[in-house]
Design a protein around this motif. Structure first.
Motif, PDB file in Angstrom:
ATOM      1  N   GLN A 192       1.006  -8.117   0.877  1.00 26.77           N
ATOM      2  CA  GLN A 192       1.050  -8.263   2.329  1.00 26.77           C
ATOM      3  C   GLN A 192       1.842  -9.514   2.671  1.00 26.77           C
ATOM      4  OE1 GLN A 192      -2.586  -9.226   4.777  1.00 26.77           O
ATOM      5  NE2 GLN A 192      -2.322  -7.052   5.247  1.00 26.77           N
ATOM      6  N   VAL A 207       7.651  -0.468   1.924  1.00 28.17           N
ATOM      7  CA  VAL A 207       6.957  -0.928   3.125  1.00 28.17           C
ATOM      8  C   VAL A 207       6.123   0.237   3.645  1.00 28.17           C
ATOM      9  CG1 VAL A 207       7.228  -1.804   5.465  1.00 28.17           C
ATOM     10  CG2 VAL A 207       8.824  -2.516   3.666  1.00 28.17           C
ATOM     11  N   LYS A 208       4.820   0.026   3.778  1.00 28.08           N
ATOM     12  CA  LYS A 208       3.926   1.077   4.263  1.00 28.08           C
ATOM     13  C   LYS A 208       3.702   0.978   5.766  1.00 28.08           C
ATOM     14  CE  LYS A 208       3.286   3.737   0.967  1.00 28.08           C
ATOM     15  NZ  LYS A 208       3.897   5.035   1.047  1.00 28.08           N
ATOM     16  N   SER A 209       3.576  -0.240   6.298  1.00 29.07           N
ATOM     17  CA  SER A 209       3.350  -0.392   7.733  1.00 29.07           C
ATOM     18  C   SER A 209       3.664  -1.817   8.151  1.00 29.07           C
ATOM     19  CB  SER A 209       1.895  -0.045   8.089  1.00 29.07           C
ATOM     20  OG  SER A 209       1.011  -0.970   7.498  1.00 29.07           O
ATOM     21  N   ALA A 210       3.820  -1.993   9.466  1.00 33.04           N
ATOM     22  CA  ALA A 210       4.024  -3.318  10.060  1.00 33.04           C
ATOM     23  C   ALA A 210       3.324  -3.320  11.409  1.00 33.04           C
ATOM     24  CB  ALA A 210       5.511  -3.615  10.214  1.00 33.04           C
ATOM     25  N   ARG A 211       2.644  -4.429  11.710  1.00 30.54           N
ATOM     26  CA  ARG A 211       1.891  -4.508  12.967  1.00 30.54           C
ATOM     27  C   ARG A 211       1.793  -5.971  13.404  1.00 30.54           C
ATOM     28  NH1 ARG A 211      -1.250  -4.142   8.722  1.00 30.54           N
ATOM     29  NH2 ARG A 211      -3.096  -5.432   8.482  1.00 30.54           N
ATOM     30  N   ARG A 237      -0.652  -3.701  -4.342  1.00 32.08           N
ATOM     31  CA  ARG A 237      -0.548  -3.871  -2.886  1.00 32.08           C
ATOM     32  C   ARG A 237      -0.283  -5.330  -2.558  1.00 32.08           C
ATOM     33  NH1 ARG A 237      -5.318  -2.028   0.472  1.00 32.08           N
ATOM     34  NH2 ARG A 237      -5.859  -3.996  -0.397  1.00 32.08           N
ATOM     35  N   ILE A 263       3.021  -7.218   7.408  1.00 36.16           N
ATOM     36  CA  ILE A 263       3.770  -6.149   6.751  1.00 36.16           C
ATOM     37  C   ILE A 263       3.031  -5.777   5.474  1.00 36.16           C
ATOM     38  CG2 ILE A 263       6.000  -5.488   5.770  1.00 36.16           C
ATOM     39  CD1 ILE A 263       7.135  -7.966   7.387  1.00 36.16           C
ATOM     40  N   ASP A 264       2.639  -4.500   5.362  1.00 35.84           N
ATOM     41  CA  ASP A 264       1.931  -4.011   4.187  1.00 35.84           C
ATOM     42  C   ASP A 264       2.921  -3.352   3.236  1.00 35.84           C
ATOM     43  OD1 ASP A 264      -0.754  -4.709   4.972  1.00 35.84           O
ATOM     44  OD2 ASP A 264      -0.592  -3.117   6.472  1.00 35.84           O
TER      45      ASP A 264
END
Length: 151
Positions: free
Chosen positions: A47, A106-110, A45, A118-119
């Motif tokens: 980030q 890319v799993k998520s972005a916030r 993982r 960005i994960d």
């Protein structure tokens, strides 16, 4: 002659073992806007945190294509409602690309506290993971029985 690997090292995710030796590499004077961090959270993982003060989510485009993650930002040209005496927060357009290793997704972005977070996760398909192979061979031999004669 000394080579500067930092542009490649700093924008590459998932290749971290390859670049461990270049940890002390001298930084270049390339355009480094916007500022960002790349963090390894564990073995699979990662980030990316990008400082985007003054931008809103609708002014940012994040695209993943093959092994390249592209981040682009653009603010409206004119901000006629405000008169700045000093403008220290940069809002210029930018395009930043990150090279991803195979199987990094890319799993998520916030948005979080002025940062775009960005994960990323490395997900190696089961077919490509190491597996134990059973070795077939001859059946184990039975121990021989030795008969003793009475004396």
């Amino acid at each position: 002659m000394r080579y500067d690997w930092s542009p490649l090292w700093r924008s590459t995710i998932g290749f971290d073992r390859l670049f461990d030796a270049f940890d002390e590499v001298q930084r270049t004077t390339e355009d480094n806007y916007p500022h960002y961090n790349i963090e390894r959270l564990d073995e699979n993982r990662f980030q990316i945190s990008v400082a985007l003060a003054g931008f809103s989510p609708d002014q940012i485009a994040l695209t993943a294509e093959q092994n390249v993650l592209t981040l682009e930002g653009r603010k409206p040209e004119k901000d006629s409602e405000r008169v700045y005496l000093f403008r220290g927060i940069s809002t210029r357009p930018f395009k930043r690309q990150f090279t991803l290793a195979d199987h990094v997704e890319v799993k998520s972005a916030r948005f979080e506290d002025g940062l775009l977070v960005i994960d990323l996760v490395r997900q190696v398909p089961e077919a490509m993971k190491p597996r134990q192979i059973a070795i077939n061979g001859a059946q184990p031999r039975q121990p021989e029985r030795i008969e003793a004669k009475a004396a």
